[in-house]
Design a protein around this motif. Structure first.
Motif, PDB file in Angstrom:
ATOM      1  N   ASP A 183       5.620   4.260  -3.090  1.00  0.00           N
ATOM      2  CA  ASP A 183       5.018   5.241  -4.002  1.00  0.00           C
ATOM      3  C   ASP A 183       4.110   6.203  -3.241  1.00  0.00           C
ATOM      4  OD1 ASP A 183       6.301   4.205  -6.209  1.00  0.00           O
ATOM      5  OD2 ASP A 183       4.656   2.860  -6.755  1.00  0.00           O
ATOM      6  N   TYR A 184       3.333   5.682  -2.302  1.00  0.00           N
ATOM      7  CA  TYR A 184       2.458   6.542  -1.503  1.00  0.00           C
ATOM      8  C   TYR A 184       3.273   7.438  -0.573  1.00  0.00           C
ATOM      9  CZ  TYR A 184      -2.072   4.809  -2.986  1.00  0.00           C
ATOM     10  OH  TYR A 184      -3.202   4.535  -3.734  1.00  0.00           O
ATOM     11  N   ALA A 185       4.363   6.910  -0.033  1.00  0.00           N
ATOM     12  CA  ALA A 185       5.246   7.726   0.807  1.00  0.00           C
ATOM     13  C   ALA A 185       5.880   8.842  -0.018  1.00  0.00           C
ATOM     14  CB  ALA A 185       6.328   6.847   1.442  1.00  0.00           C
ATOM     15  N   LEU A 186       6.255   8.538  -1.251  1.00  0.00           N
ATOM     16  CA  LEU A 186       6.826   9.550  -2.137  1.00  0.00           C
ATOM     17  C   LEU A 186       5.794  10.632  -2.457  1.00  0.00           C
ATOM     18  CD1 LEU A 186       9.193  10.538  -3.855  1.00  0.00           C
ATOM     19  CD2 LEU A 186       8.397   9.026  -5.693  1.00  0.00           C
ATOM     20  N   PHE A 187       4.552  10.203  -2.700  1.00  0.00           N
ATOM     21  CA  PHE A 187       3.465  11.146  -2.954  1.00  0.00           C
ATOM     22  C   PHE A 187       3.280  12.070  -1.744  1.00  0.00           C
ATOM     23  CE2 PHE A 187      -1.076  12.179  -2.498  1.00  0.00           C
ATOM     24  CZ  PHE A 187      -1.312  12.835  -3.702  1.00  0.00           C
ATOM     25  N   ALA A 188       3.253  11.488  -0.544  1.00  0.00           N
ATOM     26  CA  ALA A 188       3.093  12.278   0.679  1.00  0.00           C
ATOM     27  C   ALA A 188       4.262  13.239   0.858  1.00  0.00           C
ATOM     28  CB  ALA A 188       2.980  11.352   1.890  1.00  0.00           C
ATOM     29  N   PHE A 189       5.471  12.769   0.545  1.00  0.00           N
ATOM     30  CA  PHE A 189       6.660  13.627   0.629  1.00  0.00           C
ATOM     31  C   PHE A 189       6.525  14.845  -0.275  1.00  0.00           C
ATOM     32  CE2 PHE A 189      10.572  14.723  -1.673  1.00  0.00           C
ATOM     33  CZ  PHE A 189      11.324  15.283  -0.640  1.00  0.00           C
ATOM     34  N   LEU A 190       6.121  14.621  -1.525  1.00  0.00           N
ATOM     35  CA  LEU A 190       6.033  15.721  -2.487  1.00  0.00           C
ATOM     36  C   LEU A 190       4.922  16.703  -2.134  1.00  0.00           C
ATOM     37  CD1 LEU A 190       6.598  13.761  -5.823  1.00  0.00           C
ATOM     38  CD2 LEU A 190       8.180  15.352  -4.710  1.00  0.00           C
ATOM     39  N   LEU A 258      -7.887  10.842 -11.545  1.00  0.00           N
ATOM     40  CA  LEU A 258      -8.022  12.014 -12.410  1.00  0.00           C
ATOM     41  C   LEU A 258      -8.877  13.094 -11.762  1.00  0.00           C
ATOM     42  CD1 LEU A 258      -8.436  10.474 -16.001  1.00  0.00           C
ATOM     43  CD2 LEU A 258      -6.422  11.577 -15.009  1.00  0.00           C
ATOM     44  N   VAL A 259     -10.015  12.692 -11.185  1.00  0.00           N
ATOM     45  CA  VAL A 259     -10.964  13.670 -10.643  1.00  0.00           C
ATOM     46  C   VAL A 259     -10.494  14.234  -9.300  1.00  0.00           C
ATOM     47  CG1 VAL A 259     -13.314  13.996  -9.768  1.00  0.00           C
ATOM     48  CG2 VAL A 259     -12.925  12.670 -11.854  1.00  0.00           C
ATOM     49  N   LEU A 260      -9.965  13.379  -8.432  1.00  0.00           N
ATOM     50  CA  LEU A 260      -9.674  13.804  -7.060  1.00  0.00           C
ATOM     51  C   LEU A 260      -8.201  14.088  -6.784  1.00  0.00           C
ATOM     52  CD1 LEU A 260     -12.099  11.422  -5.129  1.00  0.00           C
ATOM     53  CD2 LEU A 260     -12.420  13.832  -5.695  1.00  0.00           C
ATOM     54  N   ILE A 261      -7.326  13.711  -7.714  1.00  0.00           N
ATOM     55  CA  ILE A 261      -5.898  13.963  -7.511  1.00  0.00           C
ATOM     56  C   ILE A 261      -5.332  14.869  -8.611  1.00  0.00           C
ATOM     57  CG2 ILE A 261      -3.615  12.946  -7.170  1.00  0.00           C
ATOM     58  CD1 ILE A 261      -5.593  12.167  -5.008  1.00  0.00           C
ATOM     59  N   LYS A 289      -3.960  19.821   1.618  1.00  0.00           N
ATOM     60  CA  LYS A 289      -4.431  18.881   2.644  1.00  0.00           C
ATOM     61  C   LYS A 289      -5.487  17.947   2.076  1.00  0.00           C
ATOM     62  CE  LYS A 289      -3.827  21.503   6.968  1.00  0.00           C
ATOM     63  NZ  LYS A 289      -4.580  22.121   8.099  1.00  0.00           N
ATOM     64  N   LEU A 290      -6.399  18.502   1.293  1.00  0.00           N
ATOM     65  CA  LEU A 290      -7.462  17.691   0.692  1.00  0.00           C
ATOM     66  C   LEU A 290      -6.892  16.675  -0.284  1.00  0.00           C
ATOM     67  CD1 LEU A 290     -10.390  20.192   0.003  1.00  0.00           C
ATOM     68  CD2 LEU A 290     -10.386  18.240   1.565  1.00  0.00           C
ATOM     69  N   VAL A 291      -5.944  17.098  -1.100  1.00  0.00           N
ATOM     70  CA  VAL A 291      -5.333  16.185  -2.063  1.00  0.00           C
ATOM     71  C   VAL A 291      -4.612  15.051  -1.332  1.00  0.00           C
ATOM     72  CG1 VAL A 291      -3.547  15.967  -3.843  1.00  0.00           C
ATOM     73  CG2 VAL A 291      -5.122  17.898  -3.894  1.00  0.00           C
ATOM     74  N   MET A 292      -3.934  15.393  -0.248  1.00  0.00           N
ATOM     75  CA  MET A 292      -3.268  14.353   0.554  1.00  0.00           C
ATOM     76  C   MET A 292      -4.292  13.350   1.071  1.00  0.00           C
ATOM     77  SD  MET A 292      -0.293  13.391   2.014  1.00  0.00           S
ATOM     78  CE  MET A 292       0.803  14.683   2.624  1.00  0.00           C
ATOM     79  N   LEU A 293      -5.416  13.858   1.580  1.00  0.00           N
ATOM     80  CA  LEU A 293      -6.459  12.985   2.112  1.00  0.00           C
ATOM     81  C   LEU A 293      -7.024  12.075   1.027  1.00  0.00           C
ATOM     82  CD1 LEU A 293      -8.419  12.071   4.330  1.00  0.00           C
ATOM     83  CD2 LEU A 293      -9.892  14.005   3.709  1.00  0.00           C
ATOM     84  N   PHE A 294      -7.367  12.639  -0.123  1.00  0.00           N
ATOM     85  CA  PHE A 294      -7.920  11.835  -1.208  1.00  0.00           C
ATOM     86  C   PHE A 294      -6.892  10.838  -1.739  1.00  0.00           C
ATOM     87  CE2 PHE A 294     -10.973  15.500  -1.930  1.00  0.00           C
ATOM     88  CZ  PHE A 294     -12.063  14.801  -1.440  1.00  0.00           C
ATOM     89  N   GLY A 295      -5.629  11.224  -1.735  1.00  0.00           N
ATOM     90  CA  GLY A 295      -4.586  10.296  -2.163  1.00  0.00           C
ATOM     91  C   GLY A 295      -4.529   9.075  -1.268  1.00  0.00           C
ATOM     92  N   MET A 296      -4.588   9.287   0.041  1.00  0.00           N
ATOM     93  CA  MET A 296      -4.538   8.175   0.973  1.00  0.00           C
ATOM     94  C   MET A 296      -5.822   7.332   0.933  1.00  0.00           C
ATOM     95  SD  MET A 296      -1.527   8.390   2.101  1.00  0.00           S
ATOM     96  CE  MET A 296      -0.843   9.366   0.762  1.00  0.00           C
ATOM     97  N   LEU A 297      -6.970   7.989   0.721  1.00  0.00           N
ATOM     98  CA  LEU A 297      -8.243   7.267   0.662  1.00  0.00           C
ATOM     99  C   LEU A 297      -8.304   6.314  -0.533  1.00  0.00           C
ATOM    100  CD1 LEU A 297     -10.854  10.012   1.648  1.00  0.00           C
ATOM    101  CD2 LEU A 297     -10.309   7.938   2.925  1.00  0.00           C
TER     102      LEU A 297
END
Length: 307
Positions: A183-190, A258-261, A289-297
């Protein structure tokens, strides 16, 4: 410093950081409290990270070699090859890093008892070269391929940590955590796919001069911008679905996503729909880039809310 900029050290740090998060914020804590079994010790995991970074660095170099003409138009002050580092030196670094990365991958594959996994490193290395030399010039195909490779930098941790340790007893647990990584890989892909499309819109002048056939060149900036807007809705809807399906029991995770993604993705979608100038597209790229970072965090929160 020129070599560090050439290999895009900030991007490499991001890759290493995400892989470390997966290992030590997600997998390691749950291996101590559940049936989850991980394969690699600290040394083995270090080799996996090093191999990934070497191959990624090589990919960045070959991409810059083929992008010199384009970058002279789009970002002339940031061109390194031909100005600060010769093309011959860059090619030598590309070969050396690729060889190191693939050889480490060969050793690591035998270390976990799955020699066939070696093919993953060879394929990724080859695809990065093909992307830079050929696929990048094709409408959407290059965007999709490089985004798949970004997702693989996440999924490869699951391949080496979880798959070799699967038994009849722990199979459900192993697959559950592998699907989290998927799921995280799919998020990063998109997210990366949207960003690649935005970068094509931002770099249309240099790409056109170089004879590339990116989406904005093929169908025009306005139409390509609307398609990028449509694609930007995919990670937004996907994130909302993920929260509604898996995270409703945790107020902390709901609030975080909700707040960061979700809210930033709504903002990005709106900005993408309205964007007209190079400055607008550059701002959207940075927001992604920020959304990717917050997603991984968000991986840091799982041991807290699911303990």
């Amino acid at each position: 410093m020129n070599i560090l900029n050439l290999i895009r050290w900030k991007n490499l740090l991001m890759i290493a950081f995400v892989q470390l998060l997966i290992k030590y914020a997600l997998l390691q804590p749950f291996s101590e409290t559940t049936e989850l079994t991980i394969t690699l010790n600290g040394f083995g995991f270090g080799l996996l990270v090093l191999s990934t970074l070497c191959i990624a660095a090589a990919g960045n170099i070959i991409n810059d070699i083929y992008d010199v003409e384009t970058d002279l138009v789009n970002r002339p002050t940031k061109v390194i090859i031909g100005k600060k580092i010769s093309e011959k030196t860059a090619y030598s670094l590309f070969i050396i890093l690729n060889v190191i990365g693939v050889l480490i991958g060969f050793y690591l594959s035998h270390l976990v008892g799955r020699s066939g996994f070696f093919a993953i490193f060879v394929i990724i290395s080859a695809m990065l070269y093909i992307y830079a030399s050929y696929l990048k010039q094709m409408v959407l195909l290059g965007n999709i391929v490089i985004s798949i490779l970004v997702g693989l930098s996440i999924l490869i941790v699951g391949v080496f940590e979880l798959m070799p340790a699967i038994t009849d007893q722990n199979q459900p647990t192993q697959l559950t955590f592998f699907m989290i990584l998927f799921d995280y890989a799919l998020f990063a892909f998109l997210i990366n796919l949207v960003r690649e499309m935005i970068k094509d819109l931002e770099d249309i002048d240099g790409d056109y001069k170089s004879g590339m056939n990116t989406l904005p060149i093929a169908i025009g900036r306005d139409r390509a911008s609307k398609i990028a807007f449509g694609v930007s809705l995919l990670p937004l809807f996907g994130s909302v679905y993920y929260v509604a399906t898996y995270l409703l029991k945790s107020k902390l995770l709901i609030g975080y996503f909700l707040v960061l993604i979700v809210v930033p993705l709504i903002y990005i979608a709106g900005k993408t729909y309205q964007a007209k100038s190079k400055k607008h597209f550059h701002h959207i790229s940075n927001m992604l880039k920020l959304v990717m970072l917050f997603g991984m965090l968000s991986l840091l929160l799982y041991p807290i809310v699911l303990k």
